[in-house]
Design a protein around this motif. Structure first.
Motif, PDB file in Angstrom:
ATOM      1  N   HIS A 109       0.843  -1.198   0.000  1.00  0.00           N
ATOM      2  CA  HIS A 109       0.000   0.000   0.000  1.00  0.00           C
ATOM      3  C   HIS A 109       0.882   1.253   0.000  1.00  0.00           C
ATOM      4  O   HIS A 109       0.646   2.200  -0.748  1.00  0.00           O
ATOM      5  CB  HIS A 109      -0.950  -0.008   1.201  1.00  0.00           C
ATOM      6  N   HIS A 113       1.421   4.315  -3.168  1.00  0.00           N
ATOM      7  CA  HIS A 113       1.404   5.782  -3.109  1.00  0.00           C
ATOM      8  C   HIS A 113       2.643   6.366  -3.778  1.00  0.00           C
ATOM      9  O   HIS A 113       2.571   7.405  -4.435  1.00  0.00           O
ATOM     10  CB  HIS A 113       1.308   6.262  -1.661  1.00  0.00           C
ATOM     11  N   TRP A 186      -2.724  10.185   4.165  1.00  0.00           N
ATOM     12  CA  TRP A 186      -1.341   9.673   4.162  1.00  0.00           C
ATOM     13  C   TRP A 186      -0.456  10.831   3.742  1.00  0.00           C
ATOM     14  O   TRP A 186      -0.754  11.497   2.739  1.00  0.00           O
ATOM     15  CB  TRP A 186      -1.269   8.532   3.161  1.00  0.00           C
ATOM     16  N   GLY A 197      -6.014   3.264   4.468  1.00  0.00           N
ATOM     17  CA  GLY A 197      -5.377   1.945   4.461  1.00  0.00           C
ATOM     18  C   GLY A 197      -4.306   1.802   5.526  1.00  0.00           C
ATOM     19  O   GLY A 197      -4.105   2.686   6.350  1.00  0.00           O
ATOM     20  N   HIS A 199      -0.192   1.155   6.375  1.00  0.00           N
ATOM     21  CA  HIS A 199       1.065   1.559   5.727  1.00  0.00           C
ATOM     22  C   HIS A 199       2.254   1.247   6.616  1.00  0.00           C
ATOM     23  O   HIS A 199       2.097   1.005   7.811  1.00  0.00           O
ATOM     24  CB  HIS A 199       1.056   3.072   5.458  1.00  0.00           C
TER      25      HIS A 199
HETATM   26 ZN   LIG Z   1      -2.740   4.526   1.654  1.00  0.00          ZN
END
Ligand SMILES: [Zn+2]
Length: 242
Positions: A109, A113, A186, A197, A199
């Motif tokens: 994840h 990004h 994030w 999510g 990370h």
């Molecule tokens: Zn994320």
């Protein structure tokens, strides 16, 4: 609104937890709080165990269910038996995550990004044409609407940018941006991406990545990142990922 409190928001590395059963429906358990990540935002769900005394059963899937504006978190238990013979409402059970899977999902994840940021470097505006993403234990990918295939040069630039962010060992922060809407963000190296999510906490915990493309139909392109090594989490640094 969430019925079940998500404990992973505060700690991505809490792999065991106690929860109270609030409902039993067929092969599904619902808790007051959970360490399990329910499939969302393209990230697959956590897997693991639910334990009570001598009973130990697999949790094979975790999904959100929306009902009258309330998001419920259904933990699917792998059993042919009636769950009511093992559990009752208000039981305090133990939840145990499959930690390798969680860490790999958190790593990919995080990698997704970096891929997203790097893609924008070579294609101004491409972030707005995303039509999907999928974060798995062994890869992460984004799908875009575009008539232009990613070229070898572009793929090299993207991979180099991703890998420079990894070698720069950048800190990652996640936080609640808006309490009313539960919007989480994030943040890394000045980039903010809306995301709920799981990370890693530093880009340096990732192994260098390879970036590939795939045509997935007319006017659509897929970017995939996979580790250049056997693992996605860096061998030495990975011992310190918390
Ligand atoms: Zn994320």
């Amino acid at each position: 609104m969430l019925e079940t409190m998500n404990e992973y928001y505060d700690n991505y590395f809490k792999f065991n937890g106690k929860s109270k059963i609030i409902r039993i429906e067929n092969n599904k358990l619902y808790f007051d709080k959970t360490i399990f990540y329910a499939e969302s935002g393209g990230q697959e769900s956590d897997l693991g165990l639910v334990k009570l005394n001598d009973v130990e059963l697999n949790i094979s899937n975790v999904q959100y269910e929306k009902e009258n504006g309330l998001w419920k978190t259904a933990h699917y238990v792998e059993t042919e038996e009636d769950l009511n013979q093992y559990f009752q409402v208000n039981d305090e059970i133990n939840l145990v995550l499959n930690t390798d899977r969680r860490n790999n999902l958190s790593a990919y994840h995080t990698a997704s990004h970096l891929l997203f940021i790097a893609a924008e470097k070579v294609r101004n505006g491409i972030q707005k044409s995303v039509i999907g993403c999928h974060i798995k234990e062994d890869s992460a990918r984004f799908d875009f609407i575009t008539d232009l295939k990613f070229t070898e040069d572009e793929l090299n630039i993207i991979a180099n940018h991703v890998n420079s962010m990894i070698s720069n060992q950048l800190n990652i922060r996640t936080f609640l941006k808006n309490e009313a809407t539960n919007e989480r963000v994030w943040e890394c190296d000045g980039f903010e991406i809306p995301c709920g999510g799981t990370h890693l906490t530093n880009t340096g915990f990732l192994e260098p990545l390879k970036v590939k493309r795939k045509g997935i139909g007319k006017g659509k392109e897929r970017l995939i990142c996979i580790s250049s090594q056997d693992n996605i989490i860096h061998g030495e640094l990975g011992a310190h990922i918390t």
